[in-house]
Design a protein around this motif. Structure first.
Motif, mmCIF file in Angstrom:
data_model
loop_
_atom_site.group_PDB
_atom_site.id
_atom_site.type_symbol
_atom_site.label_atom_id
_atom_site.label_comp_id
_atom_site.label_asym_id
_atom_site.label_seq_id
_atom_site.Cartn_x
_atom_site.Cartn_y
_atom_site.Cartn_z
ATOM 1 N N VAL A 18 -16.262 -5.999 -7.922
ATOM 2 C CA VAL A 18 -15.106 -5.302 -8.470
ATOM 3 C C VAL A 18 -14.182 -6.376 -9.034
ATOM 4 O O VAL A 18 -13.822 -7.319 -8.329
ATOM 5 C CB VAL A 18 -14.378 -4.476 -7.385
ATOM 6 N N VAL A 19 -13.825 -6.249 -10.301
ATOM 7 C CA VAL A 19 -12.948 -7.229 -10.947
ATOM 8 C C VAL A 19 -11.613 -6.566 -11.238
ATOM 9 O O VAL A 19 -11.552 -5.535 -11.908
ATOM 10 C CB VAL A 19 -13.577 -7.770 -12.251
ATOM 11 N N LEU A 20 -10.529 -7.163 -10.719
ATOM 12 C CA LEU A 20 -9.169 -6.704 -10.990
ATOM 13 C C LEU A 20 -8.565 -7.646 -12.018
ATOM 14 O O LEU A 20 -8.618 -8.865 -11.860
ATOM 15 C CB LEU A 20 -8.327 -6.730 -9.711
ATOM 16 N N ASN A 21 -7.980 -7.096 -13.080
ATOM 17 C CA ASN A 21 -7.491 -7.900 -14.192
ATOM 18 C C ASN A 21 -6.100 -7.433 -14.602
ATOM 19 O O ASN A 21 -5.856 -6.227 -14.712
ATOM 20 C CB ASN A 21 -8.459 -7.776 -15.370
ATOM 21 N N MET A 22 -5.213 -8.391 -14.819
ATOM 22 C CA MET A 22 -3.893 -8.115 -15.383
ATOM 23 C C MET A 22 -3.726 -8.980 -16.616
ATOM 24 O O MET A 22 -3.680 -10.206 -16.517
ATOM 25 C CB MET A 22 -2.782 -8.434 -14.378
ATOM 26 N N ASN A 99 -23.585 2.786 -20.474
ATOM 27 C CA ASN A 99 -24.995 3.146 -20.352
ATOM 28 C C ASN A 99 -25.757 2.297 -19.348
ATOM 29 O O ASN A 99 -26.956 2.476 -19.172
ATOM 30 C CB ASN A 99 -25.684 3.049 -21.716
ATOM 31 N N PHE A 100 -25.083 1.362 -18.696
ATOM 32 C CA PHE A 100 -25.739 0.490 -17.726
ATOM 33 C C PHE A 100 -25.179 0.676 -16.317
ATOM 34 O O PHE A 100 -25.390 -0.163 -15.450
ATOM 35 C CB PHE A 100 -25.614 -0.971 -18.159
ATOM 36 N N GLY A 101 -24.424 1.748 -16.099
ATOM 37 C CA GLY A 101 -23.939 2.052 -14.767
ATOM 38 C C GLY A 101 -22.644 1.380 -14.378
ATOM 39 O O GLY A 101 -22.226 1.460 -13.221
ATOM 40 N N ASN A 102 -21.978 0.715 -15.299
ATOM 41 C CA ASN A 102 -20.687 0.093 -14.989
ATOM 42 C C ASN A 102 -19.575 1.104 -15.209
ATOM 43 O O ASN A 102 -19.688 2.003 -16.042
ATOM 44 C CB ASN A 102 -20.472 -1.134 -15.872
ATOM 45 N N TYR A 103 -18.476 0.929 -14.479
ATOM 46 C CA TYR A 103 -17.367 1.879 -14.542
ATOM 47 C C TYR A 103 -16.063 1.100 -14.610
ATOM 48 O O TYR A 103 -15.888 0.109 -13.901
ATOM 49 C CB TYR A 103 -17.390 2.776 -13.297
ATOM 50 N N SER A 104 -15.148 1.539 -15.464
ATOM 51 C CA SER A 104 -13.848 0.880 -15.603
ATOM 52 C C SER A 104 -12.744 1.918 -15.636
ATOM 53 O O SER A 104 -12.925 3.018 -16.159
ATOM 54 C CB SER A 104 -13.792 0.056 -16.892
ATOM 55 N N PHE A 105 -11.607 1.547 -15.067
ATOM 56 C CA PHE A 105 -10.437 2.409 -15.109
ATOM 57 C C PHE A 105 -9.187 1.554 -14.960
ATOM 58 O O PHE A 105 -9.271 0.367 -14.649
ATOM 59 C CB PHE A 105 -10.499 3.500 -14.026
ATOM 60 N N GLY A 106 -8.054 2.162 -15.226
ATOM 61 C CA GLY A 106 -6.787 1.455 -15.133
ATOM 62 C C GLY A 106 -5.852 2.119 -14.153
ATOM 63 O O GLY A 106 -5.954 3.318 -13.883
ATOM 64 N N ILE A 107 -4.924 1.329 -13.639
ATOM 65 C CA ILE A 107 -3.879 1.839 -12.752
ATOM 66 C C ILE A 107 -2.547 1.446 -13.375
ATOM 67 O O ILE A 107 -2.303 0.271 -13.664
ATOM 68 C CB ILE A 107 -4.043 1.269 -11.329
ATOM 69 N N LEU A 125 3.705 -3.464 -11.967
ATOM 70 C CA LEU A 125 2.729 -3.917 -12.944
ATOM 71 C C LEU A 125 1.508 -3.010 -12.936
ATOM 72 O O LEU A 125 1.184 -2.405 -11.917
ATOM 73 C CB LEU A 125 2.275 -5.353 -12.613
ATOM 74 N N GLY A 126 0.819 -2.921 -14.049
ATOM 75 C CA GLY A 126 -0.433 -2.181 -14.141
ATOM 76 C C GLY A 126 -1.605 -3.148 -14.108
ATOM 77 O O GLY A 126 -1.438 -4.351 -14.307
ATOM 78 N N LEU A 127 -2.792 -2.607 -13.842
ATOM 79 C CA LEU A 127 -3.962 -3.459 -13.814
ATOM 80 C C LEU A 127 -5.197 -2.690 -14.249
ATOM 81 O O LEU A 127 -5.209 -1.458 -14.240
ATOM 82 C CB LEU A 127 -4.183 -4.060 -12.420
ATOM 83 N N ASP A 128 -6.219 -3.432 -14.660
ATOM 84 C CA ASP A 128 -7.502 -2.872 -15.048
ATOM 85 C C ASP A 128 -8.515 -3.188 -13.958
ATOM 86 O O ASP A 128 -8.495 -4.279 -13.382
ATOM 87 C CB ASP A 128 -7.993 -3.478 -16.370
ATOM 88 N N VAL A 129 -9.412 -2.235 -13.703
ATOM 89 C CA VAL A 129 -10.427 -2.389 -12.674
ATOM 90 C C VAL A 129 -11.791 -2.168 -13.314
ATOM 91 O O VAL A 129 -11.998 -1.172 -14.000
ATOM 92 C CB VAL A 129 -10.216 -1.375 -11.524
ATOM 93 N N SER A 130 -12.723 -3.093 -13.086
ATOM 94 C CA SER A 130 -14.101 -2.957 -13.564
ATOM 95 C C SER A 130 -15.035 -3.006 -12.364
ATOM 96 O O SER A 130 -14.977 -3.934 -11.561
ATOM 97 C CB SER A 130 -14.471 -4.080 -14.529
ATOM 98 N N VAL A 131 -15.907 -2.006 -12.271
ATOM 99 C CA VAL A 131 -16.852 -1.894 -11.165
ATOM 100 C C VAL A 131 -18.245 -2.127 -11.720
ATOM 101 O O VAL A 131 -18.657 -1.469 -12.681
ATOM 102 C CB VAL A 131 -16.764 -0.492 -10.519
ATOM 103 N N THR A 132 -18.983 -3.075 -11.124
ATOM 104 C CA THR A 132 -20.333 -3.387 -11.551
ATOM 105 C C THR A 132 -21.313 -3.004 -10.454
ATOM 106 O O THR A 132 -21.178 -3.447 -9.318
ATOM 107 C CB THR A 132 -20.470 -4.889 -11.868
#
Length: 174
Positions: A18-22, A99-107, A125-132
């Motif tokens: 899980v990658v958290l990005n700001m 199409n490869f099963g990854n999921y991303s969303f923002g908070i 602050l807001g952040l982006d989340v990427s799930v692999t």
């Protein structure tokens, strides 16, 4: 081919990271504030991300830190992801899968995450989340000798990823 994931251990899907990005967009105090916020959320030390090219209109130079991210794996990733899904009301959008099963969303506001208290020094602050997601055998893409592609039947489809997240984390599709 039904129930293949239960009978074949190579078909079992698991959470890789899980990658958290700001993305802050400028260096200085804003980067330090984002680092404190991500450390408060994940309990891990975040790293800065530098600009790949100069953007004169925005006043950004090449190599200047403009973002902060942290990568979580194993048990830490699972526990933080559960909290992040709670912040979204345990509802995920089906169009946010690739199409490869990854999921991303923002908070939008990091204080919506459970166990994160408002700190006036940080603000909101807001952040982006990427799930692999991954399966056993996916490492052949990255090894140094004899790299290979993942076969079409072994890739994780978006529907398989949705089913995994619904079963493992109890989220609902929107």
């Amino acid at each position: 081919m039904s129930n293949s994931s239960e009978s074949n251990p190579m078909r079992v899907i698991r959470l890789e990271k899980v990658v958290l990005n700001m993305g802050v967009g400028r260096s200085g105090a804003a980067i330090e504030t984002a680092q404190r916020a991500l450390e408060q959320i994940s309990s891990k030390k975040p790293t800065t991300r530098n600009a790949k090219s100069a953007q004169r209109d925005w006043g950004v130079r090449k190599g200047e830190p403009i973002g902060v991210s942290v990568t979580l794996r194993q048990d830490t990733a699972v526990s933080v992801l559960k909290r992040l899904f709670e912040a979204k009301g345990n509802i995920i959008k089906s169009k946010s899968f690739d199409n490869f099963g990854n999921y991303s969303f923002g908070i939008r506001e990091h204080i919506d995450i459970p166990n994160v208290k408002y700190d006036p020094k940080i603000g909101i602050l807001g952040l982006d989340v990427s799930v692999t997601l991954t399966r056993p055998g996916f490492g052949i893409r990255f090894r140094s000798r004899r790299k290979a592609r993942i076969g079409k039947g072994h890739t994780i489809s978006s529907q398989e990823a949705k089913n995994f997240l619904m079963e493992k984390f109890g989220v609902e599709l929107e």
